[in-house]
Design an enzyme around this catalytic site. Structure first.
Site, PDB file in Angstrom:
ATOM      1  CB  CYS A  75      -0.908  -0.022   1.226  1.00 38.85           C
ATOM      2  SG  CYS A  75      -1.924   1.441   1.401  1.00 38.85           S
ATOM      3  CG  ASP A 130      12.160 -12.436   0.313  1.00 42.87           C
ATOM      4  OD1 ASP A 130      12.131 -13.425  -0.436  1.00 42.87           O
ATOM      5  OD2 ASP A 130      11.849 -11.288  -0.053  1.00 42.87           O
TER       6      ASP A 130
END
Ligand code: F6P
Length: 321
Positions: A75, A130
């Protein structure tokens, strides 16, 4: 301050196990007489008041599902002061006493800024394929993602060996070589190319040709997406070595799928711990696993770049080739 109502959201890239974390937060929160609200589409939902009260049944049947029932987004509006101001209005209007943010590095950076500006207690639960949260050994979803990538590499190995070819397999990781390094080691791959380490394609091609002369005819080279493009590397290898090379991009299949037992267990434990943190009056921290213990880390520490010692794994990949 007595905590009565909390809200949970998932932001950034989804990671398998986020649902198990949501379920844990909701049910453990209710067990502690809290009201738990779900915010939809991450920070966007807080800005736009896409929010609803969750109950025990709202999180039924999700423990084994990848993705996130709350949806997630990256966002940009939350990066602006106006966006965060609107998000704070939602927090105030809905009498939310604390937020549990399930996400990765970008999500926690945003949470840190929001906390500094409005002092709304924010507890982070690290979930990202990750594995890039500072101070935390392992994030929710990373174990699932590496197993998904590893399955694919095992399949590729069958055809690579049978057809005596070179394969370049691109895995996820824009800034992080975690997935690439782990699967290269566990998959017995010959080479790994990661953002954290300089790479010399010509010398690798030299090794391939020498190996070929000695009778080594199939290679799997794993490349993290942030360190190069599989198609391009495969093309260059063929150009330099004249050996047939194929490229495979695993892409987003690594982010989906059923979370492993490890990803789920971690998610469940961290969900509970995050609620406990809010109940104890903690704010601006991340909960995570460190040396097999659940710990809290200040948000401002957790968002620093994770220093990973890639040398050990990298060298091992090379030695064992
Ligand atoms: O969530 C982390 C990650 O999967 C990275 O490994 C990857 O570089 C990035 O997200 C991809 O993001 P998107 O799905 O927005 O393209």
């Amino acid at each position: 301050m007595t905590i009565k109502r909390i809200a949970v959201l998932t932001t950034g890239g989804d990671a398998p196990g986020m649902n198990a974390a949501i379920r844990s937060v909701v049910r453990y929160g209710i067990h502690n007489n809290l009201e738990v609200m779900g915010v939809f589409r991450g920070w966007w939902g807080l800005i736009n008041e896409e929010i609803k009260l969750l109950n025990h049944r709202s999180v039924s049947g999700i423990i084994n599902q990848g993705g996130t029932i709350l949806k997630t987004a990256r966002c940009q509006e939350f990066e602006t002061k106006e966006g965060r101001q609107r998000a704070f209005q939602t927090v105030k209007k809905n009498a939310i006493d604390g937020l549990i943010v399930i996400g990765g590095n970008g999500s926690f950076t945003a949470a840190h800024i929001f906390y500094q500006e409005y002092k709304v207690p924010c507890i982070g639960i690290p979930a990202s394929i990750d594995n890039d949260i500072n101070g935390v050994d392992v994030t929710i979803g990373s174990d699932t993602a590496i197993n998904t990538a590893l399955n694919a590499i095992d399949n590729i190995r069958d055809t690579a060996t049978s057809m005596e070819r070179i394969f370049v397999v691109e895995v996820m990781g824009r800034d992080s070589g975690f997935v690439a390094l782990t699967v290269a080691l566990a998959g017995g791959c010959e080479e790994v190319i990661i953002p954290e380490k300089k790479f010399d394609l010509k010398s690798m091609c030299h090794e391939i040709v020498n190996g070929n002369i000695r009778g080594k005819i199939s290679w799997i080279i794993v490349v993290a997406e942030g360190a190069g493009n599989a198609e391009e590397i495969a093309r260059k290898i063929t150009e330099i070595t004249s050996l047939e090379t194929r490229a495979v991009v695993l892409g987003h299949i690594q982010r989906g799928g059923r979370p492993t037992a490890f990803s789920r267990e971690l998610a469940i434990r961290l969900g509970r711990y995050a609620v406990d943190c809010l109940l104890k009056g903690e704010a601006a921290c991340v909960v995570g696993l460190s040396c097999n213990k659940i710990v809290t880390i200040d948000l401002e520490v957790a968002i620093k770049k994770k220093e990973v010692n890639v040398e050990e794994l990298y060298n091992l990949v090379k030695i064992l080739t």
